[in-house]
Design a protein around this motif. Sequence first.
Motif, PDB file in Angstrom:
ATOM      1  N   LEU A 278       0.849  -1.177   0.000  1.00  0.00           N
ATOM      2  CA  LEU A 278       0.000   0.000   0.000  1.00  0.00           C
ATOM      3  C   LEU A 278       0.891   1.236   0.000  1.00  0.00           C
ATOM      4  O   LEU A 278       1.619   1.489   0.957  1.00  0.00           O
ATOM      5  CB  LEU A 278      -0.903  -0.005   1.236  1.00  0.00           C
ATOM      6  N   VAL A 279       0.867   1.959  -1.103  1.00  0.00           N
ATOM      7  CA  VAL A 279       1.706   3.150  -1.248  1.00  0.00           C
ATOM      8  C   VAL A 279       0.849   4.374  -0.921  1.00  0.00           C
ATOM      9  O   VAL A 279       0.029   4.804  -1.731  1.00  0.00           O
ATOM     10  CB  VAL A 279       2.295   3.245  -2.665  1.00  0.00           C
ATOM     11  N   ARG A 280       1.032   4.896   0.284  1.00  0.00           N
ATOM     12  CA  ARG A 280       0.284   6.048   0.759  1.00  0.00           C
ATOM     13  C   ARG A 280       1.204   6.938   1.582  1.00  0.00           C
ATOM     14  O   ARG A 280       2.154   6.454   2.205  1.00  0.00           O
ATOM     15  CB  ARG A 280      -0.885   5.623   1.661  1.00  0.00           C
ATOM     16  N   SER A 281       0.913   8.235   1.621  1.00  0.00           N
ATOM     17  CA  SER A 281       1.695   9.158   2.449  1.00  0.00           C
ATOM     18  C   SER A 281       1.698   8.673   3.890  1.00  0.00           C
ATOM     19  O   SER A 281       0.666   8.239   4.408  1.00  0.00           O
ATOM     20  CB  SER A 281       1.097  10.564   2.384  1.00  0.00           C
ATOM     21  N   GLY A 282       2.875   8.737   4.510  1.00  0.00           N
ATOM     22  CA  GLY A 282       3.014   8.316   5.900  1.00  0.00           C
ATOM     23  C   GLY A 282       3.332   6.848   6.088  1.00  0.00           C
ATOM     24  O   GLY A 282       3.635   6.417   7.198  1.00  0.00           O
ATOM     25  N   ARG A 283       3.311   6.067   5.023  1.00  0.00           N
ATOM     26  CA  ARG A 283       3.599   4.629   5.116  1.00  0.00           C
ATOM     27  C   ARG A 283       5.043   4.356   4.711  1.00  0.00           C
ATOM     28  O   ARG A 283       5.662   5.139   4.006  1.00  0.00           O
ATOM     29  CB  ARG A 283       2.661   3.839   4.223  1.00  0.00           C
ATOM     30  N   THR A 284       5.553   3.233   5.138  1.00  0.00           N
ATOM     31  CA  THR A 284       6.886   2.778   4.722  1.00  0.00           C
ATOM     32  C   THR A 284       6.703   1.697   3.667  1.00  0.00           C
ATOM     33  O   THR A 284       5.879   0.799   3.841  1.00  0.00           O
ATOM     34  CB  THR A 284       7.666   2.225   5.924  1.00  0.00           C
ATOM     35  N   ILE A 285       7.458   1.815   2.567  1.00  0.00           N
ATOM     36  CA  ILE A 285       7.381   0.827   1.493  1.00  0.00           C
ATOM     37  C   ILE A 285       8.757   0.214   1.258  1.00  0.00           C
ATOM     38  O   ILE A 285       9.778   0.828   1.541  1.00  0.00           O
ATOM     39  CB  ILE A 285       6.862   1.444   0.174  1.00  0.00           C
ATOM     40  N   GLU A 286       8.742  -1.001   0.746  1.00  0.00           N
ATOM     41  CA  GLU A 286       9.982  -1.668   0.358  1.00  0.00           C
ATOM     42  C   GLU A 286      10.091  -1.586  -1.156  1.00  0.00           C
ATOM     43  O   GLU A 286       9.141  -1.902  -1.871  1.00  0.00           O
ATOM     44  CB  GLU A 286       9.975  -3.122   0.810  1.00  0.00           C
ATOM     45  N   VAL A 287      11.244  -1.153  -1.627  1.00  0.00           N
ATOM     46  CA  VAL A 287      11.486  -0.951  -3.052  1.00  0.00           C
ATOM     47  C   VAL A 287      12.706  -1.758  -3.455  1.00  0.00           C
ATOM     48  O   VAL A 287      13.721  -1.743  -2.753  1.00  0.00           O
ATOM     49  CB  VAL A 287      11.720   0.555  -3.348  1.00  0.00           C
ATOM     50  N   TYR A 288      12.611  -2.461  -4.604  1.00  0.00           N
ATOM     51  CA  TYR A 288      13.790  -3.141  -5.132  1.00  0.00           C
ATOM     52  C   TYR A 288      14.492  -2.191  -6.081  1.00  0.00           C
ATOM     53  O   TYR A 288      13.921  -1.744  -7.073  1.00  0.00           O
ATOM     54  CB  TYR A 288      13.437  -4.441  -5.855  1.00  0.00           C
ATOM     55  N   ASP A 289      15.719  -1.844  -5.754  1.00  0.00           N
ATOM     56  CA  ASP A 289      16.544  -0.953  -6.556  1.00  0.00           C
ATOM     57  C   ASP A 289      17.510  -1.823  -7.348  1.00  0.00           C
ATOM     58  O   ASP A 289      18.225  -2.648  -6.764  1.00  0.00           O
ATOM     59  CB  ASP A 289      17.307   0.007  -5.632  1.00  0.00           C
ATOM     60  N   GLY A 290      17.529  -1.658  -8.676  1.00  0.00           N
ATOM     61  CA  GLY A 290      18.366  -2.480  -9.538  1.00  0.00           C
ATOM     62  C   GLY A 290      19.851  -2.403  -9.227  1.00  0.00           C
ATOM     63  O   GLY A 290      20.605  -3.318  -9.546  1.00  0.00           O
ATOM     64  N   GLU A 291      20.308  -1.325  -8.584  1.00  0.00           N
ATOM     65  CA  GLU A 291      21.722  -1.168  -8.256  1.00  0.00           C
ATOM     66  C   GLU A 291      22.039  -1.469  -6.798  1.00  0.00           C
ATOM     67  O   GLU A 291      23.129  -1.913  -6.475  1.00  0.00           O
ATOM     68  CB  GLU A 291      22.177   0.259  -8.584  1.00  0.00           C
ATOM     69  N   ARG A 292      21.068  -1.212  -5.891  1.00  0.00           N
ATOM     70  CA  ARG A 292      21.374  -1.323  -4.463  1.00  0.00           C
ATOM     71  C   ARG A 292      20.572  -2.399  -3.732  1.00  0.00           C
ATOM     72  O   ARG A 292      20.705  -2.550  -2.530  1.00  0.00           O
ATOM     73  CB  ARG A 292      21.138   0.031  -3.786  1.00  0.00           C
ATOM     74  N   GLY A 293      19.723  -3.132  -4.435  1.00  0.00           N
ATOM     75  CA  GLY A 293      18.921  -4.170  -3.794  1.00  0.00           C
ATOM     76  C   GLY A 293      17.705  -3.573  -3.095  1.00  0.00           C
ATOM     77  O   GLY A 293      17.227  -2.506  -3.452  1.00  0.00           O
TER      78      GLY A 293
END
Length: 92
Positions: free
Chosen positions: A41-56
Amino acid sequence: MTSRTFLLAGLIAVFGNTQVFAWDGTNTTTGSSIEIERGQLVRSGRTIEVYDGERGYKEYDVDSIRRYGRSVEIEATDTETGESTTLEMDGD
């Protein structure tokens, strides 16, 4: 059944069950390709996990979300470094 029917059934099985597994985009600060996995759930105030192609995998606190035409800009803060960044996501 004819071979045409088997082929059609196979194509339906393969493409009919295709689901979106990630939301693709770019970290505009680093220029690297990123993905937000399905189910977050991508909403203001929330923490999300993102896969970055360079940094994991990275975690970001979502500061704001804005839609611009066919893209969505997520202003976020890296939870590890405290640095602000913009994640530009495909809007479709």
